[in-house]
Design a protein around this motif. Structure first.
Motif, PDB file in Angstrom:
ATOM      1  N   PHE A 170       0.804  -1.235   0.000  1.00 42.04           N
ATOM      2  CA  PHE A 170       0.000   0.000   0.000  1.00 42.04           C
ATOM      3  C   PHE A 170       0.834   1.281   0.000  1.00 42.04           C
ATOM      4  O   PHE A 170       0.325   2.341  -0.355  1.00 42.04           O
ATOM      5  N   ASN A 201      -1.810   4.987   8.074  1.00 42.11           N
ATOM      6  CA  ASN A 201      -2.922   4.567   7.233  1.00 42.11           C
ATOM      7  C   ASN A 201      -4.263   4.775   7.936  1.00 42.11           C
ATOM      8  O   ASN A 201      -5.202   5.335   7.369  1.00 42.11           O
ATOM      9  N   SER A 228       5.913  -5.175   8.682  1.00 42.88           N
ATOM     10  CA  SER A 228       5.668  -3.736   8.546  1.00 42.88           C
ATOM     11  C   SER A 228       4.825  -3.190   9.694  1.00 42.88           C
ATOM     12  O   SER A 228       4.570  -1.993   9.777  1.00 42.88           O
ATOM     13  N   PRO A 275      -4.834  -2.714   9.187  1.00 35.13           N
ATOM     14  CA  PRO A 275      -3.665  -3.308   9.848  1.00 35.13           C
ATOM     15  C   PRO A 275      -2.648  -2.200  10.109  1.00 35.13           C
ATOM     16  O   PRO A 275      -2.187  -1.553   9.178  1.00 35.13           O
ATOM     17  N   THR A 276      -2.311  -2.007  11.383  1.00 36.24           N
ATOM     18  CA  THR A 276      -1.650  -0.755  11.755  1.00 36.24           C
ATOM     19  C   THR A 276      -0.258  -0.949  12.341  1.00 36.24           C
ATOM     20  O   THR A 276      -0.024  -1.872  13.124  1.00 36.24           O
ATOM     21  N   GLY A 277       0.654  -0.059  11.935  1.00 36.93           N
ATOM     22  CA  GLY A 277       2.002  -0.034  12.487  1.00 36.93           C
ATOM     23  C   GLY A 277       2.309   1.365  12.987  1.00 36.93           C
ATOM     24  O   GLY A 277       2.189   1.687  14.167  1.00 36.93           O
ATOM     25  N   ASN A 278       2.642   2.237  12.055  1.00 36.83           N
ATOM     26  CA  ASN A 278       3.007   3.604  12.393  1.00 36.83           C
ATOM     27  C   ASN A 278       1.803   4.525  12.563  1.00 36.83           C
ATOM     28  O   ASN A 278       1.943   5.720  12.782  1.00 36.83           O
ATOM     29  N   PHE A 279       0.608   3.998  12.382  1.00 39.59           N
ATOM     30  CA  PHE A 279      -0.656   4.724  12.552  1.00 39.59           C
ATOM     31  C   PHE A 279      -0.933   5.738  11.428  1.00 39.59           C
ATOM     32  O   PHE A 279      -1.800   6.589  11.538  1.00 39.59           O
ATOM     33  N   THR A 298      -3.276  -4.389   2.663  1.00 40.87           N
ATOM     34  CA  THR A 298      -2.092  -3.548   2.488  1.00 40.87           C
ATOM     35  C   THR A 298      -0.961  -4.189   1.703  1.00 40.87           C
ATOM     36  O   THR A 298      -0.021  -3.504   1.333  1.00 40.87           O
ATOM     37  N   ALA A 299      -1.025  -5.486   1.461  1.00 40.08           N
ATOM     38  CA  ALA A 299       0.035  -6.092   0.644  1.00 40.08           C
ATOM     39  C   ALA A 299      -0.520  -7.287  -0.109  1.00 40.08           C
ATOM     40  O   ALA A 299      -1.467  -7.938   0.333  1.00 40.08           O
ATOM     41  N   ASP A 349      10.544  -2.675   2.969  1.00 38.84           N
ATOM     42  CA  ASP A 349       9.457  -2.277   2.088  1.00 38.84           C
ATOM     43  C   ASP A 349       9.465  -0.814   1.656  1.00 38.84           C
ATOM     44  O   ASP A 349       9.279  -0.503   0.482  1.00 38.84           O
TER      45      ASP A 349
HETATM   46  C1  LIG Z   1       3.494   0.071   6.303  1.00 37.88           C
HETATM   47  C2  LIG Z   1       2.571  -1.083   6.284  1.00 37.88           C
HETATM   48  C3  LIG Z   1       1.535  -1.237   7.246  1.00 37.88           C
HETATM   49  C4  LIG Z   1       1.350  -0.280   8.392  1.00 37.88           C
HETATM   50  O1  LIG Z   1       0.864   0.977   7.977  1.00 37.88           O
HETATM   51  P1  LIG Z   1       1.022   2.240   8.953  1.00 37.88           P
HETATM   52  O2  LIG Z   1       0.594   3.397   8.128  1.00 37.88           O
HETATM   53  O3  LIG Z   1       2.475   2.294   9.322  1.00 37.88           O
HETATM   54  O4  LIG Z   1       0.149   1.995  10.126  1.00 37.88           O
HETATM   55  C5  LIG Z   1       0.682  -2.327   7.133  1.00 37.88           C
HETATM   56  N1  LIG Z   1       0.844  -3.242   6.154  1.00 37.88           N
HETATM   57  C6  LIG Z   1       1.819  -3.139   5.222  1.00 37.88           C
HETATM   58  C7  LIG Z   1       1.954  -4.207   4.191  1.00 37.88           C
HETATM   59  C8  LIG Z   1       2.710  -2.059   5.248  1.00 37.88           C
HETATM   60  O5  LIG Z   1       3.690  -1.986   4.323  1.00 37.88           O
END
Ligand SMILES: *Cc1c(COP(=O)(O)O)cnc(C)c1O
Length: 498
Positions: A112, A272, A321, A266-270, A425-426, A146
């Motif tokens: 994404f 999205n 990610s 699906p969240t990592g850095n918040f 997201t992927a 990524d």
């Molecule tokens: C970066 C990423 C996320 C997390 O998105 P954030 O904006 O960081 O929350 C989730 N899935 C995939 C595949 C990503 O590359």
């Protein structure tokens, strides 16, 4: 009305959108937020008749007000073109009456981040022109896999830009490395380092802020800029696909205009999910924003207790990610939830850096009530992949599976059966080994490309061009340096004697 951007930490100057994009971060270390929240000027019915590019224009013009209509349209046309393998750019895939997957992986790196990184370079070069900057923009990035490739693909051959990516030589997957070292484009440089990702990241930050380096670059007609996920130029393009997804549901007759839906992310850095929250603020009817974490469940704990606490073990998962303990973009939400109190936000972020945690107040919970947080373990992630394929014949990647599993938990817990759109997201092809292992169909010693072919057979989905391509491409970047030599490698890449 002209939109300005101010820092979440109360200091720094208010700047225009184009300045915020060029600077990345405010001078006081805070993140830029728009000083007010605009509203969509088209009705949901009107939006439902627009294609992706038109939607992008409608959304981005609300936030990037110092860009002319012409400039924005040009950026959009250059970004959303045949680099994507579908003319819809962000198609919806329905699995049952109430569940849709918003496929954000049809760009050049099949994840994404392409949605924003394909337009950021164009926004940035336009912003440089507007601000009478004549230097070439140099994007300097450290990547754990990524983001580096998505940034390379976005900036490759964009006039007025150079991009230099450092990656840990022994810390990325075989496919990830192949994706990067085969990158074409006269303005791209990819360099392996012998250290780990943190070494690369730390040294990139140091080089970026080193006055001596800045001066050397300036004399040679260059300046650094940053493409990381806190840049306004990445946040704003991400709002677009949430608006587009809603409008698509209306167009397809799946919902009536005005009906509420849920988004699960699906969240990592918040970054999205924050974009989804902005989509709600500008007028998309959203009931809940479902924030899905993997075993690094800092956000789940935050939404349940009001305490953000990074003091815990860092867990490596199948959804790398999302392996993050500090979700940088959450700072924007915390600031907005606290009535835009920059001083309070600055104190919280200082506490986070000193003690590793901070608390929010009960009054702020009103804003957080837009969100539902939960998480999936590794086992639950694998089960979500199996379930989705067995029940619907639809294969999802481990990141998307985390969200899928959390949606199941949400529905069981709340009984809410609102139509839910899951951000996908992927592509599963990016994580073919884990996906096939869920079905007992991958052996350790098997080559990643063999697995990709097997996944294609199993799902009847053709191998994405992005994977097919790197199978045969030759390596163009083979430089590996020690971290002490990164600065001189940057100067060399730019043809500046050190
Ligand atoms: C970066 C990423 C996320 C997390 O998105 P954030 O904006 O960081 O929350 C989730 N899935 C995939 C595949 C990503 O590359």
């Amino acid at each position: 009305m002209n939109m300005l951007y101010k820092s979440t930490r109360g200091g720094g100057k208010e700047v225009t959108a184009s300045q915020a994009i060029l600077q990345g971060l405010s001078a006081d270390g805070g993140l830029f937020v728009p000083t007010h929240i605009p509203k969509l000027s088209k009705s949901l019915e009107e939006l439902s008749r627009m294609d992706y590019r038109q939607t992008a224009f409608e959304v981005m013009r609300l936030f990037l007000t110092d860009f002319t209509d012409e400039e924005l349209k040009t950026c959009i046309e250059r970004a959303y073109d045949s680099k994507f393998d579908t003319e819809e750019f962000a198609p919806l895939r329905q699995t049952d009456e109430k569940t849709f997957y918003l496929e954000l992986f049809h760009g050049p790196t099949i994840a994404f981040k392409d949605m924003a990184l394909s337009i950021l370079p164009h926004l940035m070069t336009t912003a440089a022109k507007k601000n009478h900057i004549e230097n070439e923009i140099v994007i300097l990035t450290a990547t754990s896999g990524d983001t580096g490739k998505a940034a390379l693909a976005g900036f490759a051959d964009v006039p007025g830009t150079r991009i230099i990516v450092f990656y840990p030589k022994y810390g990325v997957s075989a496919i990830q490395e192949k994706q990067m070292v085969t990158q074409r484009g006269n303005n791209t440089t990819v360099i392996g380092i012998t250290g780990n990702f943190d070494d690369a990241q730390t040294e990139v930050k140091r080089i970026f802020h080193d006055p001596a380096m800045q001066e050397k670059l300036d004399r040679a007609g260059y300046q650094f800029s940053s493409a990381n996920s806190i840049n306004v130029g990445r946040l704003v393009p991400q709002i677009v696909y949430y608006v587009y997804a809603y409008a698509s549901l209306v167009r397809q007759g799946k919902i009536t205009a005005g009906a509420e839906i849920n988004f699960a992310v699906p969240t990592g850095n918040f970054g999205n999910i924050l974009a989804a929250w902005y989509a709600k603020q500008i007028g998309i009817p959203v009931r809940k924003l479902i924030c899905a974490s993997n075993s690094n469940k800092v956000l789940f704990d935050f939404f349940s207790t009001g305490c953000y606490d990074r003091n815990r073990e860092f867990i490596l998962t199948a959804s790398p990610s999302m392996d993050i303990l500090i979700s940088s973009n959450l700072e924007r939400l915390v600031y907005l939830a606290d009535g835009c109190d920059g001083e309070a936000c600055r104190k919280r972020m200082e506490e986070l850096s000193v003690t590793g945690s901070y608390n929010v107040t009960p009054e702020m919970e009103k804003t957080f009530a837009d969100f539902y947080g939960n998480y999936c373990t590794e086992k639950e992630t694998a089960e979500a992949i199996e379930r989705c394929f067995e029940q619907h014949g639809y294969m999802i990647d481990p990141h998307t599976a985390v969200a899928s599993g959390v949606v199941d938990k949400y529905r069981k817990e709340t009984g809410d059966d609102t139509v839910t759109v899951i951000a996908s997201t992927a592509s599963p092809f990016k994580f073919n080994r884990f996906v096939l292992e869920c079905f007992g169909k991958a052996e350790k010693e098997e080559d990643d490309f063999v697995l990709a072919d097997r996944l294609s057979e199993m799902t009847k989905v053709p191998l994405p061009g992005a994977v097919e391509e790197i199978r045969t491409l030759s390596v163009l970047h083979d430089l590996v340096v020690d971290k002490e030599d990164m600065a001189s490698a940057v100067l060399n890449a730019l043809g500046i004697g050190s």
